[in-house]
Design a protein around this motif. Sequence first.
Motif, PDB file in Angstrom:
ATOM      1  N   THR A  77      40.557  33.442  24.341  1.00  0.00           N
ATOM      2  CA  THR A  77      39.567  33.761  25.067  1.00  0.00           C
ATOM      3  C   THR A  77      40.434  33.410  27.222  1.00  0.00           C
ATOM      4  N   GLN A  78      40.499  31.960  26.428  1.00  0.00           N
ATOM      5  CA  GLN A  78      40.765  31.475  27.735  1.00  0.00           C
ATOM      6  C   GLN A  78      41.690  31.525  28.957  1.00  0.00           C
ATOM      7  N   PHE A  85      41.493  35.274  30.177  1.00  0.00           N
ATOM      8  CA  PHE A  85      40.822  34.761  30.861  1.00  0.00           C
ATOM      9  C   PHE A  85      42.233  34.685  32.426  1.00  0.00           C
ATOM     10  N   SER A 118      44.849  37.467  33.288  1.00  0.00           N
ATOM     11  CA  SER A 118      43.892  38.120  33.814  1.00  0.00           C
ATOM     12  C   SER A 118      43.344  38.172  35.269  1.00  0.00           C
ATOM     13  N   GLN A 167      32.955  32.070  26.002  1.00  0.00           N
ATOM     14  CA  GLN A 167      33.737  33.539  25.948  1.00  0.00           C
ATOM     15  C   GLN A 167      32.175  35.090  26.973  1.00  0.00           C
ATOM     16  N   ALA A 198      33.755  33.888  30.825  1.00  0.00           N
ATOM     17  CA  ALA A 198      35.341  34.257  30.812  1.00  0.00           C
ATOM     18  C   ALA A 198      35.412  35.958  30.329  1.00  0.00           C
ATOM     19  N   SER A 199      34.076  36.719  30.201  1.00  0.00           N
ATOM     20  CA  SER A 199      34.497  37.660  29.784  1.00  0.00           C
ATOM     21  C   SER A 199      33.253  38.331  31.094  1.00  0.00           C
ATOM     22  N   SER A 205      33.666  37.103  33.967  1.00  0.00           N
ATOM     23  CA  SER A 205      34.445  36.833  35.545  1.00  0.00           C
ATOM     24  C   SER A 205      35.799  37.490  35.391  1.00  0.00           C
ATOM     25  N   LYS A 206      36.336  38.232  33.925  1.00  0.00           N
ATOM     26  CA  LYS A 206      37.358  38.809  34.439  1.00  0.00           C
ATOM     27  C   LYS A 206      36.827  40.640  34.736  1.00  0.00           C
TER      28      LYS A 206
END
Length: 490
Positions: A144-145, A148, A151, A370, A373-374, A376-377
């Motif tokens: 995930t990191q 992130f 992206s 998670q 990050a989700s 923030s994208k």
Amino acid sequence: MPQEKPDLRNLREPVRFKRALTLVLMTLVLPGSAQIVAGSKRTGRWAWRVLAGLIGIVLFLVVLALIWRAGTINLLARPGTLRVIQVLLILLAIGWAVLFFDAYRLGQPLTMERKHRLTMSILDGTLVLLVVGALIYGSVLVNTQRDFVASVFGSGAKSKAEKGRYNVLLLGGDSGADRVGTRPDSITLASIDADTGRTVLIGLPRNLAKVPFPEGTAMAKQFPDGFRWKNCTINCLLNGVYTYASEHKSLFPGDPHPGATATKQAVEAVTGLKVNYYVLIDLAGFRDLLNAVGGITLDIGKRVPIGGGTSPIKGYIEPGRNVHLDGYHALWFARSRAESSDYERMTRQKCVMSAMLNQLSPKTVLTKFQGIASASKEVVSTDIPAGELGTFTDLALDAKKLPVSSFSAVPPLIHTGDPDFALIKTKAAEAVAKSEALDKAGSGGDGKTSNTPSSKTSTSTTKKPSTSKPTSSPTTSANNVDDVASICKA
């Protein structure tokens, strides 16, 4: 050659059970030790070599982080490094699971009574699920990191600190079906000391007129007298620069973000400070990001309408101490303009920024990563290169220990329709100089105390909170320099 499996049938049942139990627990505490004691010593030694290598890498990174924290974060945040870590975690999970199953086999469960055999099976299976599950979950977080970073952060050129400071332009973009393009309704320049992380927020009104551009830029050639009505036809104000540049990409050949570039140039010309990078936050998705971190807590001095403008007011965010705001209410607190001015709104936005800086703890980031990050994208875009992630993470950790001060270029000091740009530059420079003087003096806060603030710096101040009602102007001092903590304690 693997050792011949000993026959345990001559041992008493309690002894066989304790031996099997010990082998499994040895694998949990020190992988490979069960094989050294009762199985293949070669397998056990390989497990120990791998374990020693991993411990050595971790110790090296710990020492490196103590010496060079930013460089360590930069190294670990690289997508390539994260991919290697992800693969290593998966391989470690597989290898450890194999060692658990082998330790179970070495205990010869078929020689034990049914209840002991069932106990060993349940214990071994549970430990495999716990250990392997934890490692696989770790690999998911790492992936995930990596996703992130890839992206959100770019691979552009690194911008060096100017006079010991990084200046990052924070834009709150408000796009939607009822809007033409993206217009940054929130424009704040965060000037960060490259050594201490002490930060000054310089707020610029979205309705600032006649903004200039640096000499030699495409926008300066297009608007030699500044961004004003006689040169353009729609929204010739500071927040219209982004839209204009985005619609005239030919002025910025090869630039994937012309709107951000032009806005950075305008802010440079207005403040006299070099803008290193920008961060654009889509306010429409800001709610999800705030929900991901669990919301924020503020002291609110004035009720803030929910809604207004082209839609009816649906309610109010009431004043009070330690008011917890979820994403929905925090977004309205930051963007509401009903029954207030743009300048009061600017102050509220700085309060939200300060709250997120001070309240976003490492524990929150780890446990809710998670979701963060989700969100923030979808919310954040920036030209900060991935290689600088460690630098700014390091500065953010330092900034959490210090108060955030600010300067707002708003009335009555600045007439937004006909701004005195020389005065804005002077006051911005004074705000930065005042902040730097605190570091030179070794002060930990407002210049009156040497106590080092905690991670919740803004919750404490030597000044008593004002009981007077806030005015439409976000500041009361003559030079419009304010302490965000004295306006909204975050």
